[in-house]
Design a protein around this motif. Sequence first.
Motif, PDB file in Angstrom:
ATOM      1  N   TYR A  42      31.502  14.808  32.553  1.00 17.52           N
ATOM      2  CA  TYR A  42      32.810  14.532  33.150  1.00 17.52           C
ATOM      3  C   TYR A  42      33.042  15.362  34.409  1.00 17.52           C
ATOM      4  O   TYR A  42      33.564  14.890  35.401  1.00 17.52           O
ATOM      5  CB  TYR A  42      33.900  14.812  32.117  1.00 17.52           C
ATOM      6  CG  TYR A  42      35.305  14.802  32.658  1.00 17.52           C
ATOM      7  CD1 TYR A  42      35.916  13.603  33.006  1.00 17.52           C
ATOM      8  CD2 TYR A  42      36.023  15.983  32.816  1.00 17.52           C
ATOM      9  CE1 TYR A  42      37.211  13.580  33.506  1.00 17.52           C
ATOM     10  CE2 TYR A  42      37.316  15.971  33.304  1.00 17.52           C
ATOM     11  CZ  TYR A  42      37.903  14.761  33.655  1.00 17.52           C
ATOM     12  OH  TYR A  42      39.178  14.754  34.152  1.00 17.52           O
ATOM     13  N   THR A  43      32.632  16.625  34.349  1.00 12.16           N
ATOM     14  CA  THR A  43      32.802  17.502  35.504  1.00 12.16           C
ATOM     15  C   THR A  43      31.821  18.663  35.391  1.00 12.16           C
ATOM     16  O   THR A  43      31.121  18.808  34.387  1.00 12.16           O
ATOM     17  CB  THR A  43      34.252  18.031  35.590  1.00 12.16           C
ATOM     18  OG1 THR A  43      34.450  18.689  36.851  1.00 12.16           O
ATOM     19  CG2 THR A  43      34.549  19.027  34.471  1.00 12.16           C
TER      20      THR A  43
ATOM     21  N   GLU B 113      35.318  16.976  23.863  1.00 13.02           N
ATOM     22  CA  GLU B 113      34.592  17.512  25.021  1.00 13.02           C
ATOM     23  C   GLU B 113      33.947  18.855  24.682  1.00 13.02           C
ATOM     24  O   GLU B 113      34.414  19.593  23.809  1.00 13.02           O
ATOM     25  CB  GLU B 113      35.487  17.629  26.248  1.00 13.02           C
ATOM     26  CG  GLU B 113      36.574  18.662  26.197  1.00 13.02           C
ATOM     27  CD  GLU B 113      37.360  18.730  27.519  1.00 13.02           C
ATOM     28  OE1 GLU B 113      37.634  19.857  27.979  1.00 13.02           O
ATOM     29  OE2 GLU B 113      37.704  17.661  28.071  1.00 13.02           O
TER      30      GLU B 113
ATOM     31  N   ARG C  73      38.213  20.168  21.854  1.00 16.36           N
ATOM     32  CA  ARG C  73      37.299  20.897  22.740  1.00 16.36           C
ATOM     33  C   ARG C  73      36.463  21.864  21.911  1.00 16.36           C
ATOM     34  O   ARG C  73      36.993  22.608  21.092  1.00 16.36           O
ATOM     35  CB  ARG C  73      38.082  21.669  23.802  1.00 16.36           C
ATOM     36  CG  ARG C  73      37.205  22.524  24.724  1.00 16.36           C
ATOM     37  CD  ARG C  73      38.063  23.265  25.732  1.00 16.36           C
ATOM     38  NE  ARG C  73      38.677  22.342  26.681  1.00 16.36           N
ATOM     39  CZ  ARG C  73      39.849  22.560  27.275  1.00 16.36           C
ATOM     40  NH1 ARG C  73      40.545  23.652  26.980  1.00 16.36           N
ATOM     41  NH2 ARG C  73      40.329  21.680  28.125  1.00 16.36           N
TER      42      ARG C  73
ATOM     43  N   ASP D  47      35.748  24.002  40.116  1.00 11.96           N
ATOM     44  CA  ASP D  47      35.086  22.703  40.061  1.00 11.96           C
ATOM     45  C   ASP D  47      34.011  22.637  41.148  1.00 11.96           C
ATOM     46  O   ASP D  47      34.278  22.956  42.317  1.00 11.96           O
ATOM     47  CB  ASP D  47      36.122  21.598  40.291  1.00 11.96           C
ATOM     48  CG  ASP D  47      35.583  20.210  39.980  1.00 11.96           C
ATOM     49  OD1 ASP D  47      34.481  19.876  40.464  1.00 11.96           O
ATOM     50  OD2 ASP D  47      36.263  19.454  39.278  1.00 11.96           O
TER      51      ASP D  47
ATOM     52  N   THR E 202      30.803  19.784  31.768  1.00  7.35           N
ATOM     53  CA  THR E 202      31.704  19.365  30.707  1.00  7.35           C
ATOM     54  C   THR E 202      31.354  17.943  30.301  1.00  7.35           C
ATOM     55  O   THR E 202      31.343  17.037  31.135  1.00  7.35           O
ATOM     56  CB  THR E 202      33.169  19.421  31.174  1.00  7.35           C
ATOM     57  OG1 THR E 202      33.492  20.752  31.561  1.00  7.35           O
ATOM     58  CG2 THR E 202      34.115  18.993  30.053  1.00  7.35           C
ATOM     59  N   TYR E 203      31.042  17.776  29.022  1.00  9.77           N
ATOM     60  CA  TYR E 203      30.723  16.470  28.465  1.00  9.77           C
ATOM     61  C   TYR E 203      31.941  15.916  27.726  1.00  9.77           C
ATOM     62  O   TYR E 203      32.677  16.663  27.081  1.00  9.77           O
ATOM     63  CB  TYR E 203      29.581  16.574  27.461  1.00  9.77           C
ATOM     64  CG  TYR E 203      28.219  16.784  28.054  1.00  9.77           C
ATOM     65  CD1 TYR E 203      27.391  15.699  28.346  1.00  9.77           C
ATOM     66  CD2 TYR E 203      27.739  18.057  28.311  1.00  9.77           C
ATOM     67  CE1 TYR E 203      26.119  15.886  28.877  1.00  9.77           C
ATOM     68  CE2 TYR E 203      26.469  18.260  28.830  1.00  9.77           C
ATOM     69  CZ  TYR E 203      25.664  17.164  29.110  1.00  9.77           C
ATOM     70  OH  TYR E 203      24.415  17.363  29.630  1.00  9.77           O
ATOM     71  N   ARG E 204      32.123  14.591  27.826  1.00 12.44           N
ATOM     72  CA  ARG E 204      33.193  13.929  27.077  1.00 12.44           C
ATOM     73  C   ARG E 204      32.656  12.717  26.319  1.00 12.44           C
ATOM     74  O   ARG E 204      31.717  12.058  26.767  1.00 12.44           O
ATOM     75  CB  ARG E 204      34.310  13.460  28.016  1.00 12.44           C
ATOM     76  CG  ARG E 204      35.277  14.556  28.420  1.00 12.44           C
ATOM     77  CD  ARG E 204      36.466  13.986  29.160  1.00 12.44           C
ATOM     78  NE  ARG E 204      37.418  15.036  29.498  1.00 12.44           N
ATOM     79  CZ  ARG E 204      38.556  14.829  30.172  1.00 12.44           C
ATOM     80  NH1 ARG E 204      38.858  13.599  30.580  1.00 12.44           N
ATOM     81  NH2 ARG E 204      39.359  15.826  30.426  1.00 12.44           N
ATOM     82  N   TYR E 205      33.304  12.460  25.183  1.00 12.14           N
ATOM     83  CA  TYR E 205      32.993  11.274  24.390  1.00 12.14           C
ATOM     84  C   TYR E 205      34.320  10.686  23.928  1.00 12.14           C
ATOM     85  O   TYR E 205      35.089  11.355  23.233  1.00 12.14           O
ATOM     86  CB  TYR E 205      32.129  11.658  23.186  1.00 12.14           C
ATOM     87  CG  TYR E 205      31.569  10.482  22.410  1.00 12.14           C
ATOM     88  CD1 TYR E 205      30.214  10.178  22.462  1.00 12.14           C
ATOM     89  CD2 TYR E 205      32.385   9.687  21.602  1.00 12.14           C
ATOM     90  CE1 TYR E 205      29.685   9.110  21.736  1.00 12.14           C
ATOM     91  CE2 TYR E 205      31.873   8.616  20.885  1.00 12.14           C
ATOM     92  CZ  TYR E 205      30.520   8.341  20.961  1.00 12.14           C
ATOM     93  OH  TYR E 205      30.004   7.285  20.258  1.00 12.14           O
ATOM     94  N   LYS E 206      34.594   9.439  24.312  1.00 13.14           N
ATOM     95  CA  LYS E 206      35.824   8.774  23.900  1.00 13.14           C
ATOM     96  C   LYS E 206      35.708   8.353  22.442  1.00 13.14           C
ATOM     97  O   LYS E 206      34.767   7.659  22.056  1.00 13.14           O
ATOM     98  CB  LYS E 206      36.099   7.563  24.797  1.00 13.14           C
ATOM     99  CG  LYS E 206      36.444   7.932  26.236  1.00 13.14           C
ATOM    100  CD  LYS E 206      36.804   6.695  27.042  1.00 13.14           C
ATOM    101  CE  LYS E 206      37.182   7.083  28.473  1.00 13.14           C
ATOM    102  NZ  LYS E 206      37.525   5.874  29.291  1.00 13.14           N
TER     103      LYS E 206
ATOM    104  N   TRP F  98      39.575  11.957  22.731  1.00 15.14           N
ATOM    105  CA  TRP F  98      38.184  12.232  23.066  1.00 15.14           C
ATOM    106  C   TRP F  98      37.793  13.617  22.574  1.00 15.14           C
ATOM    107  O   TRP F  98      38.630  14.421  22.162  1.00 15.14           O
ATOM    108  CB  TRP F  98      37.924  12.107  24.573  1.00 15.14           C
ATOM    109  CG  TRP F  98      38.516  13.194  25.432  1.00 15.14           C
ATOM    110  CD1 TRP F  98      38.001  14.445  25.667  1.00 15.14           C
ATOM    111  CD2 TRP F  98      39.742  13.135  26.186  1.00 15.14           C
ATOM    112  NE1 TRP F  98      38.811  15.162  26.509  1.00 15.14           N
ATOM    113  CE2 TRP F  98      39.886  14.382  26.853  1.00 15.14           C
ATOM    114  CE3 TRP F  98      40.717  12.157  26.368  1.00 15.14           C
ATOM    115  CZ2 TRP F  98      40.967  14.657  27.685  1.00 15.14           C
ATOM    116  CZ3 TRP F  98      41.796  12.445  27.197  1.00 15.14           C
ATOM    117  CH2 TRP F  98      41.913  13.678  27.835  1.00 15.14           C
TER     118      TRP F  98
ATOM    119  N   LYS G 220      29.033  11.834  27.969  1.00 13.73           N
ATOM    120  CA  LYS G 220      28.832  11.662  29.400  1.00 13.73           C
ATOM    121  C   LYS G 220      29.389  12.874  30.149  1.00 13.73           C
ATOM    122  O   LYS G 220      30.428  13.422  29.772  1.00 13.73           O
ATOM    123  CB  LYS G 220      29.542  10.405  29.914  1.00 13.73           C
ATOM    124  CG  LYS G 220      29.146   9.130  29.181  1.00 13.73           C
ATOM    125  CD  LYS G 220      27.672   8.793  29.371  1.00 13.73           C
ATOM    126  CE  LYS G 220      27.318   7.476  28.673  1.00 13.73           C
ATOM    127  NZ  LYS G 220      25.867   7.166  28.785  1.00 13.73           N
TER     128      LYS G 220
END
Length: 245
Positions: free
Chosen positions: A234-235, A212, A176, A50, A73-77, A210, A232
């Motif tokens: 995430y990390t 990712e 994922r 990280d 890493t992108y995430r979408y809820k 979600w 968005k």
Amino acid sequence: MQKTNTYISEIDTNRFGIKVAKIDAYKSDPKVLIDRLRDENVRLLISRIDCKQLQLINRLESLGFKLKDIQVTYRYKIENLNFAESSSDIYLRDAEDSDKESLLAIAAEAFLDYGHYAADTKLDRKKSHELYVDWVSRSLNDIRVAQKVSVADMNREVVGFLISQKIEENNSYFSRGVIGAVAEKYRDKNVFRFLVQHGMIWAKKLGLEWVEHNVLITNYPANAALSGIGFKIYTSLATLHLWLE
């Protein structure tokens, strides 16, 4: 003390013909574990850390690790999903057995000199390239590798794909992205965007929380596509290599 053989990557070891280990978390000073791996004839150690752990990254650099890539890493809820999948030019569907040759050809074109393996000039360039093609092949044949293979057709031609995996982690269920690519001559047609949306709708139907995707920071079109959909960050993760010689 954890056995060092738990860190060995069998796939990479078999592919490159040298003993390769992967460690993404260090509970104490990395040098202790690195020395043990060296004694056990590990030649290459790969760590994905990280980016917030700058002190650890700097410590690894002091031990000889070299940065090979950075991913976000992108995430979408899924609860925010509010679009309908549609495109007048692109037909989206699940992969069929007859698609395999086309998907492997797209992967071979798209992943030339791509990623942290290719960035390591000590690794065989041809083998580094082949691993992505092999990854796609395994995804098509092994449900443990992937559970969803989305394909995009244009003009009666397979022009792209996106492979996804259903993950259960810490009592959460999500999807994922495993690997995806678009044929070069179709990369300005929003193909990747629609493939991602196809995977998101699949995740919603499964009731997942979600979606990712991991993307190289230098893969600007993919970053733009995910941001445009509403993903968005995430990390972020730094991949480092250490040769134990």
